[in-house]
Enzyme design. Structure first.
Site, PDB file in Angstrom:
ATOM      1  N   LYS A 124       0.885  -1.071   0.071  1.00  0.00           N
ATOM      2  CA  LYS A 124      -0.082   0.091  -0.049  1.00  0.00           C
ATOM      3  C   LYS A 124       0.742   1.310  -0.016  1.00  0.00           C
ATOM      4  CE  LYS A 124      -3.561  -2.788   2.059  1.00  0.00           C
ATOM      5  NZ  LYS A 124      -4.837  -2.908   2.879  1.00  0.00           N
ATOM      6  N   HIS A 169      -8.344  -3.186  -6.383  1.00  0.00           N
ATOM      7  CA  HIS A 169      -8.296  -3.431  -4.752  1.00  0.00           C
ATOM      8  C   HIS A 169      -9.591  -2.553  -4.296  1.00  0.00           C
ATOM      9  CE1 HIS A 169      -7.227  -3.040  -0.562  1.00  0.00           C
ATOM     10  NE2 HIS A 169      -6.379  -4.150  -0.990  1.00  0.00           N
ATOM     11  N   SER A 228      -6.441  -9.236   6.685  1.00  0.00           N
ATOM     12  CA  SER A 228      -5.715  -9.604   7.953  1.00  0.00           C
ATOM     13  C   SER A 228      -4.972 -11.066   8.066  1.00  0.00           C
ATOM     14  CB  SER A 228      -7.020  -9.344   9.021  1.00  0.00           C
ATOM     15  OG  SER A 228      -7.352  -8.092   9.256  1.00  0.00           O
TER      16      SER A 228
HETATM   17  P1  13P Z   1      -4.372  -6.281   5.492  1.00  0.00           P
HETATM   18  O1  13P Z   1      -3.709  -7.664   5.543  1.00  0.00           O
HETATM   19  O2  13P Z   1      -3.649  -5.490   6.190  1.00  0.00           O
HETATM   20  O3  13P Z   1      -5.896  -6.695   6.236  1.00  0.00           O
HETATM   21  O4  13P Z   1      -4.836  -5.751   4.189  1.00  0.00           O
HETATM   22  C1  13P Z   1      -5.205  -6.969   3.194  1.00  0.00           C
HETATM   23  C2  13P Z   1      -5.001  -6.249   1.878  1.00  0.00           C
HETATM   24  O5  13P Z   1      -5.867  -5.115   1.683  1.00  0.00           O
HETATM   25  C3  13P Z   1      -4.056  -6.650   0.786  1.00  0.00           C
HETATM   26  O6  13P Z   1      -4.236  -6.387  -0.164  1.00  0.00           O
END
Ligand code: 13P
Length: 244
Positions: free
Chosen positions: A10, A93, A205
């Site tokens: 991200k 996404h 998660s």
């Molecule tokens: P998390 O693993 O932080 O929940 O994020 C998942 C995600 O959006 C991966 O693209």
């Protein structure tokens, strides 16, 4: 087929963080049964690609524009990602769908652009907590698949329930098993035999503590990891939980 463990970084990290993370992952990647993919912010793709050069670690982007080039201030095209050293790209996404109003149709155009540039797309689908509360989760995901995937489709689908992203609320094994079975059925219905082999990832998660049980579920071909992909040890622990 080895499971794919993809890290979606991200909007995190400066160059030094990205290079250190990539080097750490690459150092632990040898001998793993899974394939590892790192998706850093655009500006770090070249540095990360350089850091993992000569290893099995793959590099991807987090989005691309549907056009090859043009007057699109601030956007990045699929050929630019490829040129910077990426071979994969995450598309659709939920954070893009929510924060940038991306529609299924736009995601489909991006998939076509990605494939044309030689990138393998990971197309994300998933319902919100309200949609799940009203029992619409499979309907929503079915529509997203129908709208976001071009025919033929050459890539990967990631099921990421929006309510499980960054919340620490992982979907239960039952939730994941039911949805992945539905997605497989839907892909077979929409794509015929081609739909039998499109790899499916789970995201939301994923942590070292839950990775083993999630990755062992039928139709789960890997994980799309957010927060835990920012720590070398956690990401590698998830990768070690993967099956062949
Ligand atoms: P998390 O693993 O932080 O929940 O994020 C998942 C995600 O959006 C991966 O693209």
């Amino acid at each position: 087929m080895p499971q794919l463990i993809a890290g979606n970084w991200k909007m995190h990290g400066l160059t030094t963080d990205a290079v250190a993370l990539a080097r750490g992952v690459a150092a632990g990647a040898a001998g793993l049964a899974s394939e590892l993919l790192l998706c850093p912010p655009f500006v770090h793709i070249a540095a990360v690609a350089q850091a993992v050069l000569g290893t099995s670690v793959l590099v991807g982007g987090q989005d691309c524009h549907p056009a090859k080039q043009g007057a699109h201030t601030g956007d990045i095209s699929a050929p630019m990602l490829r040129d910077a050293g990426a071979s994969w790209v995450i598309l659709g996404h939920s954070e893009r769908r929510q924060n940038h109003g991306e529609t299924d149709e736009l995601v489909r155009e991006k998939v076509l652009a990605a494939v044309a540039a030689g990138l393998t797309p990971i197309v994300c689908v998933g319902e919100t907590s309200d949609q799940r509360a009203s029992g619409e989760e499979t309907e929503v995901v079915g529509w997203q698949l129908a709208g976001s995937l071009p025919k033929p489709f050459s890539g990967v689908v990631a099921y990421e329930p929006v309510w499980a992203i960054g919340t620490g609320k992982t979907a239960t094994e039952q939730d994941v098993a039911v949805m992945h079975a539905f997605i497989r059925e839907e892909l077979e219905r929409q794509f015929g035999t081609e739909g039998e082999t499109i790899p499916l990832l789970y995201g939301g998660s994923v942590r070292p503590a839950n990775a083993g049980s999630l990755l062992a579920l039928p139709h789960v071909g890997g994980a799309l990891v957010g927060g835990a992909s920012l720590k070398v040890d956690e990401f590698l622990a998830i990768a070690r939980a993967a099956t062949v």
